[in-house]
Structure formats: structure tokens, C-alpha cells
Design a protein around this motif. Structure first.
Motif, PDB file in Angstrom:
ATOM      1  N   ASP A 287      -7.871  10.101  -0.375  1.00 45.78           N
ATOM      2  CA  ASP A 287      -7.623   8.948   0.492  1.00 45.78           C
ATOM      3  C   ASP A 287      -6.708   9.391   1.640  1.00 45.78           C
ATOM      4  OD1 ASP A 287      -6.628   6.681   1.724  1.00 45.78           O
ATOM      5  OD2 ASP A 287      -6.408   5.536  -0.124  1.00 45.78           O
TER       6      ASP A 287
ATOM      7  N   GLY B 235     -10.012   0.436   5.838  1.00 40.38           N
ATOM      8  CA  GLY B 235      -9.757   1.427   4.806  1.00 40.38           C
ATOM      9  C   GLY B 235     -10.306   1.005   3.463  1.00 40.38           C
ATOM     10  N   THR B 236     -10.083  -0.241   3.131  1.00 44.83           N
ATOM     11  CA  THR B 236     -10.513  -0.680   1.794  1.00 44.83           C
ATOM     12  C   THR B 236     -12.025  -0.617   1.649  1.00 44.83           C
ATOM     13  OG1 THR B 236      -9.959  -2.259   0.045  1.00 44.83           O
ATOM     14  CG2 THR B 236     -10.695  -3.211   2.139  1.00 44.83           C
TER      15      THR B 236
ATOM     16  N   PHE C 284      -1.788   3.775  -3.617  1.00 47.77           N
ATOM     17  CA  PHE C 284      -2.292   2.561  -2.958  1.00 47.77           C
ATOM     18  C   PHE C 284      -3.613   2.888  -2.284  1.00 47.77           C
ATOM     19  CE2 PHE C 284      -2.976  -0.417   0.444  1.00 47.77           C
ATOM     20  CZ  PHE C 284      -2.574  -1.637  -0.093  1.00 47.77           C
ATOM     21  N   HIS C 285      -4.652   2.085  -2.586  1.00 43.01           N
ATOM     22  CA  HIS C 285      -5.958   2.367  -1.996  1.00 43.01           C
ATOM     23  C   HIS C 285      -6.623   1.142  -1.381  1.00 43.01           C
ATOM     24  CE1 HIS C 285      -5.582   6.373  -3.590  1.00 43.01           C
ATOM     25  NE2 HIS C 285      -5.269   5.861  -4.758  1.00 43.01           N
TER      26      HIS C 285
ATOM     27  N   GLU D 136      -3.963  10.093  -2.935  1.00 49.98           N
ATOM     28  CA  GLU D 136      -3.406  10.290  -1.594  1.00 49.98           C
ATOM     29  C   GLU D 136      -2.701  11.648  -1.598  1.00 49.98           C
ATOM     30  OE1 GLU D 136      -1.151   6.404  -0.330  1.00 49.98           O
ATOM     31  OE2 GLU D 136      -1.505   6.420  -2.480  1.00 49.98           O
TER      32      GLU D 136
ATOM     33  N   GLN E 113      -4.031   6.726   5.396  1.00 51.52           N
ATOM     34  CA  GLN E 113      -2.728   6.710   6.098  1.00 51.52           C
ATOM     35  C   GLN E 113      -2.353   8.090   6.651  1.00 51.52           C
ATOM     36  OE1 GLN E 113       1.768   5.110   5.135  1.00 51.52           O
ATOM     37  NE2 GLN E 113       0.038   3.992   4.336  1.00 51.52           N
TER      38      GLN E 113
ATOM     39  N   LYS F  17      -7.333   3.526   9.642  1.00 49.93           N
ATOM     40  CA  LYS F  17      -6.098   3.427  10.433  1.00 49.93           C
ATOM     41  C   LYS F  17      -6.150   4.089  11.816  1.00 49.93           C
ATOM     42  CE  LYS F  17      -2.777   2.503   6.736  1.00 49.93           C
ATOM     43  NZ  LYS F  17      -2.371   1.117   6.965  1.00 49.93           N
TER      44      LYS F  17
HETATM   45  C1  LIG Z   1      -3.547   5.139   1.585  1.00 46.04           C
HETATM   46  C2  LIG Z   1      -4.210   3.843   1.905  1.00 46.04           C
HETATM   47  N1  LIG Z   1      -5.414   3.563   1.396  1.00 46.04           N
HETATM   48  C3  LIG Z   1      -6.060   2.418   1.678  1.00 46.04           C
HETATM   49  C4  LIG Z   1      -5.508   1.465   2.491  1.00 46.04           C
HETATM   50  C5  LIG Z   1      -6.253   0.199   2.804  1.00 46.04           C
HETATM   51  O1  LIG Z   1      -6.654   0.178   4.123  1.00 46.04           O
HETATM   52  P1  LIG Z   1      -6.982  -1.208   4.872  1.00 46.04           P
HETATM   53  O2  LIG Z   1      -5.721  -1.982   4.954  1.00 46.04           O
HETATM   54  O3  LIG Z   1      -7.532  -0.793   6.211  1.00 46.04           O
HETATM   55  O4  LIG Z   1      -8.020  -1.895   4.049  1.00 46.04           O
HETATM   56  C6  LIG Z   1      -4.242   1.703   3.044  1.00 46.04           C
HETATM   57  C7  LIG Z   1      -3.587   0.682   3.889  1.00 46.04           C
HETATM   58  O5  LIG Z   1      -2.395   0.622   4.046  1.00 46.04           O
HETATM   59  C8  LIG Z   1      -3.578   2.912   2.744  1.00 46.04           C
HETATM   60  O6  LIG Z   1      -2.367   3.185   3.247  1.00 46.04           O
END
Ligand SMILES: Cc1ncc(COP(=O)(O)O)c(C=O)c1O
Length: 384
Positions: free
Chosen positions: A217, A105-106, A132-133, A184, A220, A246
Motif C-alpha cells: 500500500d 485509495g480505498t 491503515f488501508h 505499508e 500515502q 493521494k
Molecule cells: C496507507 C493508506 N491506505 C489507504 C488509504 C485510503 O485512501 P482514501 O482515503 O483515498 O480512500 C489511506 C488514506 O489515508 C492511506 O493513508
């Protein structure tokens, strides 16, 4: 037998506090520990195993692909990657056409940030408080929580934070440097906070007016979690970039930044070694087909509503509020959540926190009604 806990305690960079459990096996919504105790898994790899653990369709696809071709650089065309890209195009909002495939995700967020800067010629981003990203330097710069940011400053400049669901504050934060607004649709880590229709429509209009990219985003919320293939479908809005990860591939690490025509990235400005590799693409294809063939979005909607209806909310003195869409469920308590997670585990249910007081559950959409009954029964007892 090796002492797995000791090995991990000794040899892993200890970024996570651990629960006292060694999980060794999973099937559908059940996982087993190394002593063969079974648990109903409402963590699901933090919202990953939506199609169930070790889903047979994904196992078959990975096995067959592994025997054929595991790796391939994106400088070559590839059959499996082509099919996953086509599939993503088919299931996402019509204006989203091209995907950049990643391993997490990141990384999808990092791509979105770079794509927004290069496509708009602008530098700044507005994002939401409690959002959260991710945890790499760019995505962390757009992540709100001070405890996870402050030791890593200086972060990427140009990020500002505004209260969620507050359009006035959003408008006030826009400058001529704003390249993207990142949101989000339901804040996951931030406590299961759901965006309002008016807010998102307002943000869309602001983005259009000021030539800003709307970056949603769905890492999730995507892939059936909220009762639709993507949560954006609840709102009937088209983002300019959508990030996913995810649930996309049944647990195989895959992510994507899925882009509209407003995104233009010249050759050589971004890249990845592993992103879009054949094995990952095969897993993604099989997982998405499973979701479509089994209408998992509808399953998630029905099961989420069923589960919440089984909670005796009026009698639960420890509970302030229950918020959910599909199987993205948050139970806000009047006190700290941690002891309840431990109690649940002792009763054979795995759940997780979203912040200090919200109990979060992201079970697989293949969870059975009997399992949902059991989880509701335990919660009704311990939260009374
Ligand atoms: C909304 C959201 N964005 C980004 C991420 C980051 O994803 P990753 O852990 O695969 O890097 C998450 C992880 O929990 C998330 O919930």
C-alpha cells in the motif's frame, strides 16, 4: 457573505471533527482562509498536494482536457488513459505492468483484494497491527484500529493482524488460505513507523515460498513523498500489487492498483464508471511529468533531511522521537498532540496527528526552505 462553517455544520454528515478554519485558496505550499490569513500547509490534503496546490501544469491539463472530453467508459479505448497507463508502467517497478484505475485509495485496495482472491483462488489476508488501508468494507477489514472497525462488524472474513516488523509472527500467521500479505512501507495513520529491510525481504521470500501475493500500500508513501518516486525503491523489492492514490494527480481524485503478471482478472469480474476517466488521466499525467521534470523525489529527500536537521531534538523536552523518510515526518510526543496542532495553527502552520501522540507532517515537496525554517522555528519553541 454566506456562513460556510454553519452550512457545513448543518448539512454535512459529520464524520470528521473540524478545525476552526475555512480554507478557500492554495498555491504551492501555502493556503489561505476566508479572511485572507495564510498558512504553511503541512497537511496538503492529507499528503495529496505533493506538487503544490493548484499546480499550473495540472490546471492547464485539466482545463484543456475538460474542453475536449471529460468522460469516457473504460469499454472504449481512450488516448489520455492510454498515456497515463504507459506512464505508470514506466515509473513503477519493472514487474508491475498493468493498472486498474480508481478514484480513491480505498477503491484501489478493494480492487487489490478482489484481484488477489481471484488470481490465487485463496481467500485470506494478513496485515499489520497499526496498519491503515481505507474505510470501505474490504479495506476496513484490513485496517487495524478497533475504534474505526468495531461499529461496522461483521466485516469481510479472513483477515488477521500481526505486529509490524516481526517476521516470525508473520510466518506463523500464514495458512494454506492466505491469498495476500498487505503492508505499508511506512505506516502513516499508525504513527510514521518505518519497515526494516530484513522484514520486507523476509516477507517477500515468504510470499514466494507460499504462493502469496505481496500487496504494498503506497497510497500515502507514493509519488515522491518519501524521497523516491515510490517508497519500495528504498528497499529494492518488487511487490505483486502496489496500490497508489493521494499524490498521483495533484489533488484530482485518482488511484490505482498496479499489478504484476501474477494477477489475472477475467472480463466482467470487476469494474468502475469513473476510474480512468479522461479528466483524471490528464491530471495524473501532468502531475507525474511535473514530478519527473522537477526531480521532486530528490527535493523531498533533501527538504526532509534539512527540516529534521533544523529541529533541536535534544532540547525538545516534549519530544520522544522524530521519525522520517523524505517529507513523511512523524514527531512522537510524550503527551497528546492535539493542543500542539492548535498552537501551530495559531502560528500559521497546519499539521495533523497520526494517532494520539504523533505529530505528522506531509508538506508539499515544493515547500520552500524559508517555510521549513519557519515551521522548525515554531516547533522548536512550542515543544521545548
Ligand atoms: C496507507 C493508506 N491506505 C489507504 C488509504 C485510503 O485512501 P482514501 O482515503 O483515498 O480512500 C489511506 C488514506 O489515508 C492511506 O493513508
Amino acid at each position: 457573505m454566506k456562513n460556510y462553517k454553519e452550512l457545513i455544520d448543518n448539512y454535512e454528515v459529520a464524520v470528521y471533527p473540524k478545525r476552526d478554519l475555512v480554507i478557500v485558496k492554495g498555491k504551492e505550499a501555502t493556503v489561505w482562509d476566508d479572511e485572507d490569513y495564510e498558512y504553511i500547509d503541512c497537511v496538503a490534503g492529507i499528503g495529496v498536494a505533493t506538487i503544490g496546490h493548484s499546480n499550473p501544469a495540472v490546471v492547464k491539463a485539466i482545463t484543456e482536457q475538460a474542453e475536449t472530453l471529460i468522460t469516457n467508459a473504460c469499454v472504449f479505448y481512450n488516448d489520455t488513459r492510454a498515456l497515463l497507463l504507459e506512464k505508470l508502467n514506466q515509473i513503477t517497478p519493472p514487474n508491475l505492468k498493468r493498472s486498474f484505475l480508481t478514484n480513491s485509495g480505498t477503491e484501489a485496495m478493494e480492487a487489490a483484494l478482489k484481484f488477489a482472491r481471484i488470481s490465487t483462488g485463496k481467500t485470506d489476508f494478513i496485515t499489520a497491527m497499526k496498519g491503515f488501508h481505507g474505510r470501505t468494507m474490504g479495506s476496513l477489514s484490513g485496517t487495524f484500529k478497533p475504534e474505526i472497525r468495531k461499529d461496522f462488524e461483521p466485516l469481510v472474513p479472513g483477515f488477521s493482524f500481526v505486529p509490524y516488523n516481526n517476521l516470525e509472527k508473520m510466518e506463523a500467521a500464514i495458512t494454506e488460505r492466505t491469498a495476500g500479505i498487505i503492508l505499508e512501507l511506512i505506516q502513516g495513520e499508525g504513527g510514521i513507523n518505518i519497515a526494516s529491510q530484513e522484514y520486507l525481504e523476509g516477507v517477500r521470500a515468504l510470499c514466494d515460498k507460499h504462493d502469496i501475493l505481496m500487496i504494498i500500500d503506497e497510497i500515502q508513501t507514493g509519488f515522491c513523498r518519501t524521497g523516491k518516486m515510490f517508497a519500495i525503491e528504498h528497499f529494492g523489492i518488487e511487490p505483486d500489487i502496489m496500490t497508489v492514490a493521494k499524490g498521483i494527480a495533484g489533488g484530482f481524485p485518482v488511484g490505482a492498483a498496479i499489478c504484476s503478471d501474477k494477477v489475472n482478472v477475467p472480463f466482467g469480474k470487476h469494474g468502475t464508471t469513473f476510474g480512468g476517466n479522461p479528466l483524471a488521466s490528464a491530471a495524473g499525467l501532468a502531475a507525474i511529468d511535473f514530478m519527473l521534470d522537477n526531480d521532486l523525489a530528490e527535493e523531498a529527500r533533501k527538504k526532509g533531511d534539512y527540516f529534521v536537521s533544523k529541529l533541536n531534538v535534544d532540547e525538545l523536552s516534549k519530544v520522544r522521537e522524530v521519525r522520517h523518510k523524505g517529507l513523511m515526518i512523524g514527531i512522537e510526543l510524550k503527551e497528546k498532540v492535539q493542543p500542539y496542532l492548535q498552537q501551530l495553527m495559531e502560528e500559521g502552520v497546519l499539521a495533523m496527528p497520526a494517532g494520539k501522540i504523533v505529530l505528522r507532517m506531509l508538506p508539499p515537496a515544493v515547500i520552500t526552505y524559508e517555510q521549513l525554517d519557519k515551521v522548525a522555528e515554531v516547533l522548536n519553541r512550542i515543544l521545548k
